[in-house]
Write an enzyme that holds these catalytic residues in place. Sequence first.
Site, PDB file in Angstrom:
ATOM      1  N   HIS A  95       0.852  -1.200   0.000  1.00  0.00           N
ATOM      2  CA  HIS A  95       0.000   0.000   0.000  1.00  0.00           C
ATOM      3  C   HIS A  95       0.887   1.249   0.000  1.00  0.00           C
ATOM      4  CE1 HIS A  95      -2.818   3.043   1.362  1.00  0.00           C
ATOM      5  NE2 HIS A  95      -3.780   2.247   0.964  1.00  0.00           N
ATOM      6  N   GLU A  97       0.820   3.885   1.586  1.00  0.00           N
ATOM      7  CA  GLU A  97       1.202   4.391   2.918  1.00  0.00           C
ATOM      8  C   GLU A  97       2.339   3.565   3.511  1.00  0.00           C
ATOM      9  OE1 GLU A  97      -2.773   4.364   4.506  1.00  0.00           O
ATOM     10  OE2 GLU A  97      -3.287   5.997   3.136  1.00  0.00           O
ATOM     11  N   GLU A 165      -3.843   2.349  -7.331  1.00  0.00           N
ATOM     12  CA  GLU A 165      -4.237   3.427  -6.431  1.00  0.00           C
ATOM     13  C   GLU A 165      -3.323   4.634  -6.656  1.00  0.00           C
ATOM     14  OE1 GLU A 165      -6.427   1.852  -2.802  1.00  0.00           O
ATOM     15  OE2 GLU A 165      -4.319   1.600  -2.348  1.00  0.00           O
ATOM     16  N   GLY A 171      -7.288   9.226   0.011  1.00  0.00           N
ATOM     17  CA  GLY A 171      -7.643  10.013   1.187  1.00  0.00           C
ATOM     18  C   GLY A 171      -7.720  11.510   0.925  1.00  0.00           C
ATOM     19  N   SER A 210     -10.198   7.491  -2.950  1.00  0.00           N
ATOM     20  CA  SER A 210     -11.386   8.308  -2.668  1.00  0.00           C
ATOM     21  C   SER A 210     -12.657   7.772  -3.316  1.00  0.00           C
ATOM     22  CB  SER A 210     -11.133   9.764  -3.071  1.00  0.00           C
ATOM     23  OG  SER A 210     -10.051  10.301  -2.323  1.00  0.00           O
TER      24      SER A 210
END
Length: 251
Positions: A95, A97, A165, A171, A210
Amino acid sequence: MRGWMVAGNWKMHNTQDEARTLSKYIVDNTVNIQGGEIVLAPPFTSLSVVYDVIKGSQVKLAAQNMYYEDKGAYTGEVSPAMLKDTGCSYVIIGHSERRKYFHETDEGVNLKTKKALSSGLMPIVCVGETLEEREKGITEYVVGIQVKKALNGIDGIADIVIAYEPVWAIGTGKNATPEEAEAVQKFIRGIVRDIYGSAADNLKILYGGSVTADNIGSLIEMEDIDGALVGGASLKGEGFVGIIKRVAEKR
Ligand code: PEP
């Protein structure tokens, strides 16, 4: 047909009580939905709690990360066997993050993807470009490298899911237009086809960034978008079930 998947990435949210309530709402409100996979990825601390709620239902469990060794002196890490032991069938790998805050590399993503597969967990491998990379016009270059490196040395892709993504859409409330997303999703499937041939047609490629119940409708109409990896909107039962219903209706 490759079917659809909607996966909720809860990130670092929800206590055990909150996790129990949210997963129960999702199980109770998706009983009659068919034809796809519904996956919840709570934090490690709530995996067992959520598994107790979902077992026997069509909802499946994912972890948000794992380590690529079986056991040992790796403080703070969790092995694939431990994840299977808590009821996981999927694991999110790479991911953005994790790449950004925990310095995960494409090589690490590859090791984890291989280990997940050999351990019987289905990896959901995340790729995506930053805003800077998009503005420089190197989206395909960056995503191409991420995909090829993640799959390096892997014989088959039958048990892999890829999630595209774009980092700038995660986000932020700014999601890619269906056309922008589709262009990259199609590009990813093309790369996979070059390596694995027609098996690429059965690969699920999710979009993430999102996604809400309001915008999923037009995204899921795109040929190469097979579902969504959902962050923020997966934390509210009604919104998440709304996404699942729209995907199931259109696929
Ligand atoms: C994610 O965390 O994978 C994600 C897509 O988050 P959000 O839906 O909040 O953008």
